[in-house]
Enzyme design. Sequence first.
Site, PDB file in Angstrom:
ATOM      1  CB  SER A  52      -0.167  -8.135  -0.645  1.00 23.32           C
ATOM      2  OG  SER A  52      -0.971  -8.913   0.235  1.00 23.32           O
ATOM      3  CE  LYS A  57      -4.435  -1.382   0.497  1.00 18.90           C
ATOM      4  NZ  LYS A  57      -5.589  -0.869  -0.261  1.00 18.90           N
TER       5      LYS A  57
END
Length: 323
Positions: free
Chosen positions: A304, A52
């Site tokens: 991720s 992110k």
Amino acid sequence: MTVSLEDIRAAQMRITGKVTRTALQPSDDLSQRCGVPVYMKMEHHQPTGAFKLRGATNAVAMLGEDERRRGVVAASTGNHGRALAYAAGLEGIDATICMSQLVPHNKRDAIAKLGAQICIVGNSQDDAQTQAELLVAQQGMTMVPPFDDAGVIAGQGTIGLELIEDLPQLDTLLVQLSGGGLASGVAAAVKSLRPQVRVIGVSMARGAAMQASLTAGHPVQVREDETLADSLGGGIGLANRHTFAMCRDLLDGVILLSEEEIAAGIVHAYHEEREIVEGAGAVGIAALLADKVVPRGPVALILSGRNIDMDLHRRVICGEQLQ
């Protein structure tokens, strides 16, 4: 596409030196299991522990002076909030992060340590988003959405540029699918550079909002339930502007995983790859272990994020029964 290859290349220039260009690491065990080379994109090695940071850094870099002065706000399931707090802090910008009660305490605490204001409200990502919109209306803050934003999507898409640079022979890409910021950005980059690559979204079976929306043909609301892949929770927004259409047009399929399958991915990452990842970070591994995709050639998956509560991680690794 609402976000082009040129947008993603511009994002790459903005974030260079501010985020980590993560390694693409081969997995000997998964390669042997699948009969084709399997590579892991190590996004959990970003300074904030998740991919992110790319989107948040690009979005903050694009802000004007007045927007910076008014401060930024976002709704988050944890990792976007941490990334925005980090990126805003580097620029001396005030940040407020709105989260629901479902966001794990370790993620809330990590955001607070970065100096952001924390607002806990409701029991869903939609509740947190409503609060963030209220702060924009009442205090004039600048919204930096977690996924449905062109700057955020372009930032996440830089992963796709790196994947093709490092693995030009890529055949199949497994990418986390939640609100669609990562999936749409990466797919836009990869499909623009190598259209024949299969890009498959992977999510949890509990409350997979994007998959439900794709099935319905338009954005829909789903009930948000607790899941090991908590970072993939939340809706896509009924007024979705970017990610729904991009995922609809660019993804070649969607895989949904049970909680047991996600847990197996976490365990494999730890025992075989020597990596600590959260549930969302493990879904690519889990999809391969569950034989839910048949690889035809080199496969890449994205680890991720690593921001899992360590007591929960211990319980998963030890095989304790989880609700």
